[in-house]
Design a protein around this motif. Structure first.
Motif, PDB file in Angstrom:
ATOM      1  N   GLU A   1      -1.410  -2.819  -7.355  1.00  0.00           N
ATOM      2  CA  GLU A   1      -1.553  -1.325  -8.034  1.00  0.00           C
ATOM      3  C   GLU A   1      -2.130  -0.602  -6.711  1.00  0.00           C
ATOM      4  OE1 GLU A   1      -4.232   1.306 -10.845  1.00  0.00           O
ATOM      5  OE2 GLU A   1      -3.612  -0.548 -11.687  1.00  0.00           O
TER       6      GLU A   1
ATOM      7  N   TRP B   1       2.393  -3.532   5.116  1.00  0.00           N
ATOM      8  CA  TRP B   1       1.699  -2.729   3.852  1.00  0.00           C
ATOM      9  C   TRP B   1       0.634  -3.643   3.255  1.00  0.00           C
ATOM     10  CZ3 TRP B   1       0.952   1.994   3.007  1.00  0.00           C
ATOM     11  CH2 TRP B   1       1.964   3.086   3.428  1.00  0.00           C
TER      12      TRP B   1
ATOM     13  N   THR C   1      -3.357  -2.683   2.861  1.00  0.00           N
ATOM     14  CA  THR C   1      -4.178  -2.772   1.674  1.00  0.00           C
ATOM     15  C   THR C   1      -5.144  -3.613   1.577  1.00  0.00           C
ATOM     16  OG1 THR C   1      -1.992  -2.206   0.549  1.00  0.00           O
ATOM     17  CG2 THR C   1      -3.633  -2.954  -1.051  1.00  0.00           C
TER      18      THR C   1
ATOM     19  N   GLU D   1      -1.610  -1.436  -3.500  1.00  0.00           N
ATOM     20  CA  GLU D   1      -0.887  -1.114  -2.742  1.00  0.00           C
ATOM     21  C   GLU D   1       0.198   0.011  -3.048  1.00  0.00           C
ATOM     22  OE1 GLU D   1       2.994  -3.562  -0.777  1.00  0.00           O
ATOM     23  OE2 GLU D   1       1.259  -4.612  -0.960  1.00  0.00           O
ATOM     24  N   ALA D   2       0.721   0.036  -4.091  1.00  0.00           N
ATOM     25  CA  ALA D   2       1.633   1.018  -4.534  1.00  0.00           C
ATOM     26  C   ALA D   2       0.939   2.391  -4.369  1.00  0.00           C
ATOM     27  CB  ALA D   2       1.879   0.820  -6.084  1.00  0.00           C
ATOM     28  N   LYS D   3      -0.165   2.574  -4.685  1.00  0.00           N
ATOM     29  CA  LYS D   3      -0.958   4.053  -4.592  1.00  0.00           C
ATOM     30  C   LYS D   3      -0.994   4.275  -2.976  1.00  0.00           C
ATOM     31  CE  LYS D   3      -3.447   7.713  -5.485  1.00  0.00           C
ATOM     32  NZ  LYS D   3      -2.507   8.794  -6.027  1.00  0.00           N
TER      33      LYS D   3
ATOM     34  N   ARG E   1       1.013   3.173  -0.626  1.00  0.00           N
ATOM     35  CA  ARG E   1       2.467   3.573  -0.169  1.00  0.00           C
ATOM     36  C   ARG E   1       2.724   4.907  -0.503  1.00  0.00           C
ATOM     37  NH1 ARG E   1       6.591  -0.464   0.388  1.00  0.00           N
ATOM     38  NH2 ARG E   1       5.670  -2.671   0.681  1.00  0.00           N
ATOM     39  N   GLN E   2       2.337   5.399  -1.548  1.00  0.00           N
ATOM     40  CA  GLN E   2       2.344   6.745  -2.063  1.00  0.00           C
ATOM     41  C   GLN E   2       1.494   7.617  -1.118  1.00  0.00           C
ATOM     42  OE1 GLN E   2       1.341   7.754  -6.032  1.00  0.00           O
ATOM     43  NE2 GLN E   2       2.157   9.579  -5.874  1.00  0.00           N
ATOM     44  N   ARG E   3       0.468   7.420  -0.901  1.00  0.00           N
ATOM     45  CA  ARG E   3      -0.742   8.214  -0.344  1.00  0.00           C
ATOM     46  C   ARG E   3      -0.288   8.392   0.980  1.00  0.00           C
ATOM     47  NH1 ARG E   3      -3.028  11.835   1.948  1.00  0.00           N
ATOM     48  NH2 ARG E   3      -5.137  12.199   1.880  1.00  0.00           N
ATOM     49  N   TYR E   4      -0.089   7.178   1.830  1.00  0.00           N
ATOM     50  CA  TYR E   4       0.110   7.242   3.042  1.00  0.00           C
ATOM     51  C   TYR E   4       1.649   7.136   3.675  1.00  0.00           C
ATOM     52  CZ  TYR E   4      -4.841   6.327   3.278  1.00  0.00           C
ATOM     53  OH  TYR E   4      -6.171   6.192   3.171  1.00  0.00           O
ATOM     54  N   ALA E   5       2.510   7.847   2.872  1.00  0.00           N
ATOM     55  CA  ALA E   5       3.917   7.697   3.039  1.00  0.00           C
ATOM     56  C   ALA E   5       4.148   8.362   4.335  1.00  0.00           C
ATOM     57  CB  ALA E   5       4.791   8.595   1.894  1.00  0.00           C
ATOM     58  N   ASP E   6       3.639   9.587   4.734  1.00  0.00           N
ATOM     59  CA  ASP E   6       3.747  10.006   5.983  1.00  0.00           C
ATOM     60  C   ASP E   6       3.316   9.160   7.196  1.00  0.00           C
ATOM     61  OD1 ASP E   6       4.454  12.604   4.996  1.00  0.00           O
ATOM     62  OD2 ASP E   6       2.572  13.652   5.352  1.00  0.00           O
TER      63      ASP E   6
END
Length: 277
Positions: free
Chosen positions: A152, A172, A176, A154-156, A158-163
């Motif tokens: 969970e 990843w 994490t 890691e999923a967050k 990946r979204q937070r640090y997409a930039d």
């Protein structure tokens, strides 16, 4: 890789990670972004360890460094002072410096009081002007999130640090693990002190003009910019290049800030450091 902790003020020790020979002729001092940690530089350090001693630090309140008892201490004068004390304790009168975001701002601040400490400077997606829109998105990030599992988390992230740009699945997972700590109840939290946002909460958030401090930077500079960055605007980067002595490298596939985990981002840093030896 060697790990240690060094006291920089009474009751406050900073954790560092070292790669490369301790007697290397040059040292690269690496400082991370606002809520990140020293492990962000592990892959870069491996790529440079044949020529450099690399020291990456966890700034107070992050990673394995101590948290501050007084949240008012989470400000740039404190970070600058801690880094000066750390360099003194390590007997390093001069280093090459790589700073991502906050780590670059610490370098610019330190240069204004002890410019002799920095021989060459690498700034990762930060510069002479910080627009309030980008700052707002940074300081409004999750302050104290809780995750039921590493998956969970890691999923967050990946979204937070997409930039950060393209990052491999194994990286990843490592990012994490480095960014979280398991709690007594089995949940996971991001491993930084939520109180480090205190200084932002007390100040009216607006554009930040750092051109007067930037103009004091006389060293050779490698400026890294995410092509989609909202913090280091293209116009700001070009204004910094206009000073002279600044090499600009842009990565089209990321925003704020390039992760420095990809070979395509690591190689320009290695080439610049070795070219300018």
């Amino acid at each position: 890789m060697r790990q240690s902790r060094i006291e920089v003020s009474p009751g406050v020790s900073l954790a560092i990670r070292e790669h490369g020979p301790a007697d290397a002729p040059r040292t690269l001092f690496c400082v991370h972004g606002l809520t990140r940690n020293a492990q962000d530089f592990d892959k870069l350090a491996v790529a440079l360890a044949d020529h450099y001693r690399i020291i990456a630090v966890d700034i107070a309140g992050r990673g394995d460094s101590d948290w501050l008892l007084d949240p008012a201490g989470y400000d740039y004068p404190t970070y600058v002072w801690h880094c000066i004390m750390l360099l003194d304790k390590l007997a390093l009168p001069e280093v090459d410096w790589l700073g991502t975001s906050m780590g670059g701002l610490i370098a610019i601040g330190l240069n204004s009081v002890q410019p002799q400490r920095i021989r060459r400077l690498i700034l990762n997606d930060v510069g002479g002007f910080l627009p309030k829109e980008a700052l707002k998105s940074i300081v409004e990030a999750d302050r104290n999130p809780v995750f039921a599992s590493l998956a969970e988390a890691e999923a967050k992230l990946r979204q937070r640090y997409a930039d950060f740009g393209p990052i491999s699945d194994p990286d990843w997972a490592l990012l994490t693990e480095a960014s979280t700590r398991v709690q007594p109840d089995g949940t996971y939290r991001l491993h930084f002190d939520p109180n480090l946002y205190t200084s932002f909460d007390k100040a009216a958030l607006g554009d930040i003009n750092l051109w007067p401090l930037w103009n004091q930077v006389k060293q050779p500079v490698l400026l890294l910019r995410g092509g989609l960055s909202g913090l280091l605007l293209k116009a700001t980067a070009l204004g910094m290049v206009a000073r002279g002595g600044v090499d600009l490298v842009e990565f089209a596939d990321c925003g704020h800030a390039p992760s420095l985990l990809q070979p395509a981002q690591i190689q320009p840093i290695r080439d610049w450091l070795l070219k300018t030896e």
